[in-house]
Scaffold this active site. Structure first.
Site: not given
Length: 234
Positions: A137, A153
Site C-alpha cells: 500500500s 495496517y
C-alpha cells in the site's frame, strides 16, 4: 504460465484471476478463505474463458500447520510456478489508542507473517526467471501521505516493502525476481468497510489489469523495487 494468487475470492484478487484466465496457457491456483467467493470466481472465469484452467483452494494464510497439505494440493495441479502474487491482506481502521493486541496480531499475521511463510512454502516450486509480486500500500511507503486509524495496517505494509527488498537480494543467484506494488486507494469491499462513505479513485478491474501486466513482464525491468501505483482519474 503457472500462477498462484492469494486473497483471490473478491476485490483485486478476483479481478486479477479473471484477467489472467483470459490467456490461453495460463494455469492459475487461486487461494482464499471464502468458499462461496471462490465458487463465484470459478463460474465467472468459465464464462470469460470456458477452457480456462483454475484450481481454487479454501485456505487461511494464518493456518500455518496446514501449509504442507496446501503444497501437496497445489502439486496435483502443477509442479512448478512462474508467478506468485501475494495479494491477501487485512485492513482495520482504528485509532492508535483503540488498537488491541489481537487487532495488531490479526493484521500482522496476514499482511506480513502469512506472506513471508507462504512465500517460503512456494519458493522451491519457483522456476528460474520466476516473479514474486507482493501487494502493498502507499501507506507503507516512507514519506507518503498517512491517514489516521491506519498505524497498524500501514506499518505492516511497510514491513512488506522491506521484506521485498531483502528477499530480492537473497534470491539473486536463483534468478527469481521479487517486486512490490504499493497501491493507492482501490474501491474494494475491504476499503468500503474501513472507509464507509468514501469512494476510492481506482476500481479493482483497473488495478488488476496493471498488476497482471506487471506480474508477467515487470521482472524484465525491475527487481527488489517498491513501486507506487496510483492510477490517474480519466
Amino acid at each position: 504460465m503457472n500462477i498462484i494468487i492469494t486473497g483471490a475470492s473478491k476485490g483485486i484478487g478476483a479481478e486479477l484471476v479473471k484477467t489472467l484466465c483470459k490467456h490461453k496457457g495460463n494455469q492459475i491456483v487461486a487461494l482464499a478463505r471464502s468458499v462461496d467467493g471462490l465458487r463465484r470466481l470459478t463460474a465467472e472465469c468459465q464464462k470469460i474463458n470456458p477452457s480456462c484452467k483454475i484450481m481454487t483452494i479454501e485456505f487461511d494464510l494464518v493456518q500455518f500447520d496446514f501449509y504442507p497439505f496446501i503444497l501437496q494440493k497445489i502439486d496435483t495441479f502443477f509442479h512448478r510456478c512462474d508467478i506468485l502474487v501475494n495479494n491477501a491482506g487485512k485492513l482495520i481502521n482504528r485509532s492508535f489508542d483503540k488498537i488491541e493486541p489481537q487487532d495488531f496480531d490479526d493484521i500482522y499475521n496476514v499482511n506480513i507473517k502469512g506472506l513471508f511463510f507462504f512465500t517460503q512454502l512456494i519458493l522451491p516450486m519457483m522456476n528460474k526467471g520466476g516473479h514474486i509480486v507482493n501487494i502493498s500500500s502507499m501507506g507503507g511507503v516512507q514519506g507518503s501521505k498517512k491517514y489516521p486509524g491506519l498505524s497498524a495496517y500501514s506499518s505492516s505494509k511497510g514491513a512488506v516493502s522491506i521484506f521485498t527488498e531483502a528477499l530480492a537480494e537473497e534470491l539473486k543467484e536463483s534468478e527469481i525476481s521479487v517486486n512490490c506494488l504499493a497501491l493507492g486507494g482501490v474501491h474494494t469491499e475491504m476499503f468500503e468497510r474501513a472507509f464507509p462513505g468514501i469512494k476510492a479513485l481506482q476500481s479493482p478491474p483497473q488495478m488488476a489489469q496493471f498488476i497482471a501486466d506487471f506480474a508477467v513482464t515487470g521482472h524484465r525491468f525491475f527487481n527488489g523495487k517498491v513501486i507506487p501505483v496510483s492510477l490517474a482519474v480519466s
